[in-house]
Write a protein that holds these residues in place. Structure first.
Motif, PDB file in Angstrom:
ATOM      1  N   GLN A   1      30.628  60.451   2.255  1.00 50.28           N
ATOM      2  CA  GLN A   1      30.709  60.678   3.794  1.00 50.28           C
ATOM      3  C   GLN A   1      31.785  60.161   4.543  1.00 50.28           C
ATOM      4  O   GLN A   1      31.928  59.923   5.769  1.00 50.28           O
ATOM      5  CB  GLN A   1      29.422  60.532   4.479  1.00 50.28           C
ATOM      6  CG  GLN A   1      28.109  61.056   3.660  1.00 50.28           C
ATOM      7  CD  GLN A   1      28.149  62.719   3.933  1.00 50.28           C
ATOM      8  OE1 GLN A   1      28.607  63.193   4.908  1.00 50.28           O
ATOM      9  NE2 GLN A   1      28.366  63.510   2.728  1.00 50.28           N
ATOM     10  N   GLY A   2      32.541  59.362   3.583  1.00 48.00           N
ATOM     11  CA  GLY A   2      33.383  58.524   4.170  1.00 48.00           C
ATOM     12  C   GLY A   2      33.189  57.163   4.879  1.00 48.00           C
ATOM     13  O   GLY A   2      33.864  56.501   5.713  1.00 48.00           O
ATOM     14  N   LEU A   3      32.063  56.785   4.421  1.00 44.65           N
ATOM     15  CA  LEU A   3      31.628  55.584   4.853  1.00 44.65           C
ATOM     16  C   LEU A   3      31.949  54.149   3.902  1.00 44.65           C
ATOM     17  O   LEU A   3      32.043  54.413   3.023  1.00 44.65           O
ATOM     18  CB  LEU A   3      29.959  55.373   4.997  1.00 44.65           C
ATOM     19  CG  LEU A   3      29.362  56.606   5.706  1.00 44.65           C
ATOM     20  CD1 LEU A   3      27.920  56.433   5.807  1.00 44.65           C
ATOM     21  CD2 LEU A   3      29.812  56.491   7.214  1.00 44.65           C
ATOM     22  N   SER A   4      32.136  53.180   4.613  1.00 44.32           N
ATOM     23  CA  SER A   4      32.610  51.943   3.641  1.00 44.32           C
ATOM     24  C   SER A   4      31.828  50.720   4.717  1.00 44.32           C
ATOM     25  O   SER A   4      31.605  50.859   5.872  1.00 44.32           O
ATOM     26  CB  SER A   4      33.752  51.732   3.582  1.00 44.32           C
ATOM     27  OG  SER A   4      34.746  51.414   4.686  1.00 44.32           O
ATOM     28  N   VAL A   5      31.868  49.757   3.814  1.00 44.41           N
ATOM     29  CA  VAL A   5      31.528  48.359   4.515  1.00 44.41           C
ATOM     30  C   VAL A   5      32.648  47.337   4.598  1.00 44.41           C
ATOM     31  O   VAL A   5      33.387  47.467   3.884  1.00 44.41           O
ATOM     32  CB  VAL A   5      30.166  47.829   4.110  1.00 44.41           C
ATOM     33  CG1 VAL A   5      28.991  48.733   4.128  1.00 44.41           C
ATOM     34  CG2 VAL A   5      30.402  47.676   2.396  1.00 44.41           C
ATOM     35  N   SER A   6      32.527  46.243   5.583  1.00 43.88           N
ATOM     36  CA  SER A   6      33.556  45.644   5.510  1.00 43.88           C
ATOM     37  C   SER A   6      33.232  44.406   4.499  1.00 43.88           C
ATOM     38  O   SER A   6      32.233  44.052   4.322  1.00 43.88           O
ATOM     39  CB  SER A   6      33.434  44.943   7.282  1.00 43.88           C
ATOM     40  OG  SER A   6      32.500  43.986   7.387  1.00 43.88           O
ATOM     41  N   ALA A   7      34.403  43.498   4.687  1.00 47.57           N
ATOM     42  CA  ALA A   7      34.245  42.433   3.529  1.00 47.57           C
ATOM     43  C   ALA A   7      33.044  41.482   4.122  1.00 47.57           C
ATOM     44  O   ALA A   7      32.395  41.000   3.417  1.00 47.57           O
ATOM     45  CB  ALA A   7      35.709  41.727   3.463  1.00 47.57           C
ATOM     46  N   ALA A   8      33.082  41.390   5.422  1.00 50.81           N
ATOM     47  CA  ALA A   8      31.976  40.563   6.124  1.00 50.81           C
ATOM     48  C   ALA A   8      30.618  41.090   5.650  1.00 50.81           C
ATOM     49  O   ALA A   8      29.673  40.073   5.356  1.00 50.81           O
ATOM     50  CB  ALA A   8      32.277  40.343   7.466  1.00 50.81           C
ATOM     51  N   GLU A   9      30.602  42.520   5.801  1.00 54.22           N
ATOM     52  CA  GLU A   9      29.193  42.776   5.498  1.00 54.22           C
ATOM     53  C   GLU A   9      28.877  42.659   3.865  1.00 54.22           C
ATOM     54  O   GLU A   9      27.569  42.163   3.581  1.00 54.22           O
ATOM     55  CB  GLU A   9      29.117  44.327   5.939  1.00 54.22           C
ATOM     56  CG  GLU A   9      29.089  44.335   7.309  1.00 54.22           C
ATOM     57  CD  GLU A   9      29.300  45.827   7.803  1.00 54.22           C
ATOM     58  OE1 GLU A   9      28.748  46.408   8.807  1.00 54.22           O
ATOM     59  OE2 GLU A   9      30.198  46.838   7.124  1.00 54.22           O
ATOM     60  N   VAL A  10      29.600  42.781   3.126  1.00 59.16           N
ATOM     61  CA  VAL A  10      29.398  42.488   1.720  1.00 59.16           C
ATOM     62  C   VAL A  10      29.135  40.987   1.683  1.00 59.16           C
ATOM     63  O   VAL A  10      28.243  40.813   0.806  1.00 59.16           O
ATOM     64  CB  VAL A  10      30.769  42.913   0.961  1.00 59.16           C
ATOM     65  CG1 VAL A  10      30.312  42.583  -0.678  1.00 59.16           C
ATOM     66  CG2 VAL A  10      30.815  44.505   1.071  1.00 59.16           C
ATOM     67  N   ASP A  11      29.860  40.023   2.296  1.00 59.15           N
ATOM     68  CA  ASP A  11      29.611  38.481   2.504  1.00 59.15           C
ATOM     69  C   ASP A  11      28.114  38.292   2.909  1.00 59.15           C
ATOM     70  O   ASP A  11      27.418  37.557   2.063  1.00 59.15           O
ATOM     71  CB  ASP A  11      30.834  37.881   3.329  1.00 59.15           C
ATOM     72  CG  ASP A  11      32.001  37.880   2.713  1.00 59.15           C
ATOM     73  OD1 ASP A  11      32.444  38.000   1.410  1.00 59.15           O
ATOM     74  OD2 ASP A  11      32.840  37.671   3.558  1.00 59.15           O
ATOM     75  N   GLU A  12      27.871  39.189   3.601  1.00 59.84           N
ATOM     76  CA  GLU A  12      26.446  38.774   4.214  1.00 59.84           C
ATOM     77  C   GLU A  12      25.221  39.282   3.153  1.00 59.84           C
ATOM     78  O   GLU A  12      24.258  38.789   2.931  1.00 59.84           O
ATOM     79  CB  GLU A  12      26.210  39.603   5.306  1.00 59.84           C
ATOM     80  CG  GLU A  12      24.891  39.357   6.099  1.00 59.84           C
ATOM     81  CD  GLU A  12      24.964  40.195   7.483  1.00 59.84           C
ATOM     82  OE1 GLU A  12      23.599  40.500   7.875  1.00 59.84           O
ATOM     83  OE2 GLU A  12      25.804  40.539   7.834  1.00 59.84           O
ATOM     84  N   ALA A  13      25.559  40.645   2.387  1.00 66.03           N
ATOM     85  CA  ALA A  13      24.833  41.042   1.336  1.00 66.03           C
ATOM     86  C   ALA A  13      24.830  39.916   0.289  1.00 66.03           C
ATOM     87  O   ALA A  13      23.586  39.739  -0.229  1.00 66.03           O
ATOM     88  CB  ALA A  13      25.134  42.323   1.169  1.00 66.03           C
ATOM     89  N   GLU A  14      25.909  39.462  -0.011  1.00 68.06           N
ATOM     90  CA  GLU A  14      25.843  38.539  -1.170  1.00 68.06           C
ATOM     91  C   GLU A  14      25.166  37.263  -0.876  1.00 68.06           C
ATOM     92  O   GLU A  14      24.581  36.662  -1.689  1.00 68.06           O
ATOM     93  CB  GLU A  14      27.363  38.242  -1.618  1.00 68.06           C
ATOM     94  CG  GLU A  14      27.741  37.432  -2.876  1.00 68.06           C
ATOM     95  CD  GLU A  14      29.101  37.426  -3.305  1.00 68.06           C
ATOM     96  OE1 GLU A  14      29.792  38.170  -2.755  1.00 68.06           O
ATOM     97  OE2 GLU A  14      29.285  36.438  -4.001  1.00 68.06           O
ATOM     98  N   ALA A  15      25.377  36.628   0.331  1.00 67.33           N
ATOM     99  CA  ALA A  15      24.599  35.414   0.730  1.00 67.33           C
ATOM    100  C   ALA A  15      23.115  35.755   0.962  1.00 67.33           C
ATOM    101  O   ALA A  15      22.302  34.779   0.413  1.00 67.33           O
ATOM    102  CB  ALA A  15      25.145  35.014   2.194  1.00 67.33           C
ATOM    103  N   ALA A  16      22.614  36.853   1.241  1.00 63.28           N
ATOM    104  CA  ALA A  16      21.274  37.061   1.340  1.00 63.28           C
ATOM    105  C   ALA A  16      20.755  37.183  -0.290  1.00 63.28           C
ATOM    106  O   ALA A  16      19.413  36.594  -0.576  1.00 63.28           O
ATOM    107  CB  ALA A  16      20.933  38.431   1.910  1.00 63.28           C
ATOM    108  N   TRP A  17      21.553  37.860  -1.105  1.00 62.40           N
ATOM    109  CA  TRP A  17      20.982  37.885  -2.556  1.00 62.40           C
ATOM    110  C   TRP A  17      20.927  36.623  -3.076  1.00 62.40           C
ATOM    111  O   TRP A  17      19.944  35.970  -3.770  1.00 62.40           O
ATOM    112  CB  TRP A  17      22.190  38.328  -3.241  1.00 62.40           C
ATOM    113  CG  TRP A  17      21.653  38.653  -4.844  1.00 62.40           C
ATOM    114  CD1 TRP A  17      20.741  39.692  -5.224  1.00 62.40           C
ATOM    115  CD2 TRP A  17      22.046  37.982  -5.835  1.00 62.40           C
ATOM    116  NE1 TRP A  17      20.737  39.639  -6.676  1.00 62.40           N
ATOM    117  CE2 TRP A  17      21.418  38.481  -6.984  1.00 62.40           C
ATOM    118  CE3 TRP A  17      22.829  37.052  -5.919  1.00 62.40           C
ATOM    119  CZ2 TRP A  17      21.507  38.040  -8.264  1.00 62.40           C
ATOM    120  CZ3 TRP A  17      23.004  36.388  -7.484  1.00 62.40           C
ATOM    121  CH2 TRP A  17      22.359  36.843  -8.384  1.00 62.40           C
TER     122      TRP A  17
END
Length: 439
Positions: free
Chosen positions: A341-357
């Motif tokens: 659908q053309g969606l993507s996430v920012s590096a900051a959002e991936v950082d946040e997901a990684e920190a939560a993990w």
């Protein structure tokens, strides 16, 4: 500072003896690369890989994808001499560093056939000793003999033609000269015989030495790790940019369309992150590559490394195998659909997901690298999984806008509570005197 031998991993066979490579630089020498060997070598955590020799025909050859994976993991990859020259000519735009004359011939189209570097050789027990002559060595000898005025232009070309006419498994100098002698005057043959014993050189060996020197010098320099930057296109197809971090060999590749959001009402912070051009999520390999790597990788255990494929066999027999697989499929499908659908996430959002993990894992920072190795992951692999989790979260938070008349958060909550039987318990907790109907 003393360098680890594992800092430089070399795939070597008939082009150069192992002992000579180890005299040149501290390194770990592995046999000619097969398909999957580069992935497995990454478990040694090298700073650089020098690919010289590789198998073909009887066994699958080293994959381009695993060399790209090494670059993506921050490992400098050099190629020259034989299979390494072929792969470097193909992957130079992505950051692989080609070294030597044979690489230059393939890069510039002077030679195009993979078989030019093929030769028959002994097995590992006998030191991979060459038994026949590769065509590139015949071509190089003709060039040098012409430069030394031992051969005229026509005689040099006749030598190359004779080498091409002999199958690589039968191509010895005796067979090549037997084929070319009828096309040479007796004086030419006599001049060649006098020059050959002192003038002929092994080009594959020269290029192998040059490749090792280049890789060893790079490791010794302490230069920062190269990187393979990438963006996910609006159609879920990867567009890759060469890093160009090593000696100017990395030319830019196709820039492709950057990932973008098209969600009306998505927060300005999120939308801005997509168009800002900042570092995006990790490249998503093809399904064929992912599945092959899943089997070929290694996982660290307390008793030593084991095959990730065997770990998967154990998991398949576990009672919750279906639940684990279905959860993984739901996340992967949702993330994949979001990309389409053309969606993507920012590096900051991936950082946040990684920190939560990591918070969920409760693993101290000092033990994180070892913990990832026990999970059969590296930093790039974790990053890719966390990008999926971030995409999944993005899609869920905007579910009502992703489909025409899409589902709301409360509708999803009610549906799962009813299917799981929890709706009845929640209803019992409600005071009947509060009445019914909309509040």
């Amino acid at each position: 500072m003393k360098r680890r031998a594992d800092s430089l991993v070399v795939f070597l066979g008939p082009s150069l003896p192992e002992a000579e490579a180890k005299r040149l630089a501290p390194c770990t020498v592995l046999p000619p690369a097969r398909q999957g060997d580069v992935w497995r070598a990454l478990s040694l955590r090298p700073r650089a890989i020098a690919l010289v020799d590789g198998v073909f025909e009887a066994q699958p050859s080293v994959w381009h994808h695993e060399l790209l994976a090494a670059l993506e993991a921050g490992v400098a990859v050099f190629g020259g001499g034989s299979m390494g020259a072929l792969r470097a000519a193909e992957l130079a735009p992505h950051g692989m560093v080609g070294v030597g004359r044979i690489f230059e011939w393939y890069r510039d189209g002077v030679v195009v056939d993979d078989s030019e570097v093929a030769l028959l050789h002994a097995d590992e027990e006998h030191g991979w000793r060459p038994l026949t002559v590769p065509l590139v060595n015949v071509r190089y000898a003709a060039e040098r003999a012409a430069h030394a005025r031992v051969l005229g232009r026509a005689a040099a070309q006749a030598l190359v033609d004779a080498g091409q006419a002999v199958f690589y498994q039968e191509r010895t100098w005796a067979r090549v000269l037997e084929a070319v002698t009828p096309h040479w005057p007796a004086s030419t043959r006599a001049a060649w015989d006098g020059w050959f014993v002192r003038g002929a050189e092994d080009l594959k060996r020269q290029d192998a030495l040059a490749c090792l020197r280049a890789a060893a010098e790079w490791v010794a320099s302490g230069a920062p790790a190269p990187h393979l930057s990438s963006r996910v296109s609006s159609h879920g197809v990867t567009a890759t940019d060469g890093a160009g971090a090593l000696g100017g060999h990395g030319a830019s590749g196709a820039s492709g369309a950057r990932g973008r959001r098209r969600l009306d009402g998505v927060s300005p912070t999120q939308a801005g992150a997509v168009s800002s051009g900042e570092q995006g999520p990790a490249r998503v390999p093809s399904s064929l590559v992912r599945r092959r790597r899943l089997v070929d990788d290694v996982t660290a255990t307390q008793a030593g490394p084991v095959s990730s494929g065997r770990v998967l066999d154990v998991l398949r027999e576990s009672p919750d195998a279906a639940a684990l697989a279905e959860a993984g499929l739901r996340r992967a499908l949702l993330a994949g659909w979001a990309r389409t659908q053309g969606l993507s996430v920012s590096a900051a959002e991936v950082d946040e997901a990684e920190a939560a993990w990591w918070r969920g894992q409760r693993v101290p920072a000092s033990r994180r690298e070892a913990w990832l190795a026990r999970l059969g992951l590296d930093a790039q692999g974790l990053r890719r999984l966390c990008e999926e989790r971030a995409l999944e979260r993005l899609a869920l938070e905007n579910a009502s806008r992703l489909l025409p008349d899409g589902p709301s958060w409360d509708e999803a909550l009610a549906a799962e509570a009813r299917l799981g039987g929890r709706w009845a318990d929640a209803a019992e907790a409600v005071d009947p005197t509060e009445g019914v109907g909309s509040s």
